[in-house]
Design an enzyme around this catalytic site. Structure first.
Site, PDB file in Angstrom:
ATOM      1  N   TYR A  60       0.803  -1.221   0.000  1.00 25.44           N
ATOM      2  CA  TYR A  60       0.000   0.000   0.000  1.00 25.44           C
ATOM      3  C   TYR A  60       0.841   1.278   0.000  1.00 25.44           C
ATOM      4  CZ  TYR A  60      -4.052  -2.988   1.065  1.00 25.44           C
ATOM      5  OH  TYR A  60      -5.049  -3.937   1.023  1.00 25.44           O
ATOM      6  N   ASP A  65     -11.110  -7.593   8.039  1.00 27.32           N
ATOM      7  CA  ASP A  65     -12.506  -7.485   7.599  1.00 27.32           C
ATOM      8  C   ASP A  65     -13.214  -8.823   7.792  1.00 27.32           C
ATOM      9  OD1 ASP A  65     -12.331  -4.830   6.987  1.00 27.32           O
ATOM     10  OD2 ASP A  65     -13.029  -5.032   4.920  1.00 27.32           O
TER      11      ASP A  65
END
Ligand code: ATP
Length: 356
Positions: free
Chosen positions: A136, A248
């Protein structure tokens, strides 16, 4: 006095932060806890009004004059580039070097588990996601863009320093909480270069914590194991990409987005707490956003300020509200954001007077 900057932000962020402030109001009456907070008008409205996302002066003030930041959510359909969210959230994350993304995934009530055996084997998992490196970092680029010969490179960057500090934090946390094990999650079979580095550092640090078991597991196996054996793991430490996905999954296994809090930490230096959910434009303005994730962010903030007792108290009142069915539609209830916020604030006030 602990000073907190509150950035309600956009969409449901504004609605849930209002409820988080109710809890701060209750907590500020606690003995031995001096709290002060300011609300910051940062987000899409301000960007659309002034063209400003976050000025240098604001960044300096946020980084120097506050002990922690409590953020609602950033994201608004009127700003399709999402530039304000990038500048504010990623700006803070990278410039304050918030290298720990901590996400607790605890099943607060048996009815929240989507698993057949979830209630008998409740998940109580602590995920430590590396928050500044990996895939990222935005390194890479495209060649021959838009053509059939297009080439894209998305670099995955790992440094020994970056691995060392997140792995150490995960082990320290396990020691502080007197847990039994820490598990490294990677994909060292298919990504051997970064995998070797993670594993070497992980083994070295594990030796400093002989009372803790250390395990290593591939991310695909872990994704399955969390479903098959939700109570097996205690602390996971992993890269930015795998941590994003597994946390998640952990949220989905413990009640969903409306309940999941997160902390972005440069431990002892800077801290930013935010619900895992975003601005949820589809439900914004309807008064039905679940404020429990935001409430639990206040809990994580209390833990960070050394008041684990208050963190547990907030989870207790959230659990009680769920058990009573005082919930928003995402958890099957019919109550509004404000109703749930009021129930949590009243419950907390009562808990603190009966068990001071
Ligand atoms: P963003 O782009 O800001 O991340 P998003 O809508 O793409 O926003 P989320 O905000 O994470 O992503 O939400 C995904 C879905 O989950 C939403 O569409 C919404 O229906 C639901 N949701 C998210 N947060 C909540 C909440 N606090 N209470 C109830 N439902 C929520």
């Amino acid at each position: 006095m602990a000073r907190i900057a509150i950035i309600p932000g956009d969409g449901v962020g504004v609605e849930v932060m209002k409820q988080a402030v109710r809890l701060l109001d209750v907590l500020s009456g606690e003995e031995g806890l001096a709290l002060g907070w300011d609300e910051w008008d940062l987000g899409a409205d301000r960007y659309l009004r002034t063209g400003t996302t976050l000025t240098e002066e604001e960044f300096t003030e946020l980084s120097e004059n506050y002990d922690a930041i409590l953020l609602g959510a950033l994201g608004d359909p009127r700003v399709p580039s999402n530039i304000h969210a990038r500048d504010i959230l990623l700006g803070l994350r990278f410039r304050l070097d918030l290298y720990v993304n901590y996400r607790p995934c605890r099943l607060l009530h048996p009815d929240l588990s989507p698993l057949r055996h979830g209630a008998e084997r409740p998940m109580d998992l602590h995920i430590f996601r590396e928050n500044t490196e990996g895939s990222y970092g935005g390194l890479g680029g495209n060649l021959r863009e838009g053509t059939p010969q297009e080439l894209a490179i998305q670099e995955d960057v790992t440094t020994a320093m970056g691995v060392e500090r997140i792995v150490r934090r995960a082990f320290e946390f396990a020691r502080e909480r007197e847990l039994g094990s820490v598990t490294l999650v990677d994909k060292a079979n298919a990504m051997p270069h970064s995998g070797r580095l993670w594993r070497r550092v992980f083994r070295e640090i594990a030796e400093e914590f002989p009372e803790l078991e250390s395990e290593m597991q591939y991310v695909d196996a872990m994704a399955m194991d969390l479903i098959r054996n939700p109570d097996r793991h205690e602390v996971l430490v992993t890269s930015n990409l795998f941590g994003d996905i597994l946390s998640d999954e952990g949220a989905a296994l413990t009640g969903g987005m409306g309940l999941a809090p997160s902390a972005n930490l440069n431990p002892g230096v800077h801290a930013l707490f935010e619900p895992v959910h975003g601005s949820a434009p589809d439900i914004a303005g309807r008064g039905i956003a679940n404020p429990m994730a935001a409430a639990r962010c206040v809990g994580l903030l209390m833990g960070y300020l050394g008041r684990g007792d208050l963190e547990r108290a907030i989870d207790e009142v959230v659990t009680a509200a769920i058990a009573e069915g005082v919930t928003t539609p995402d958890l099957g209830g019919t109550r509004s954001t404000g109703d749930v916020g009021a129930r949590l604030a009243d419950g907390l006030a009562e808990l603190l007077t009966t068990h001071p």
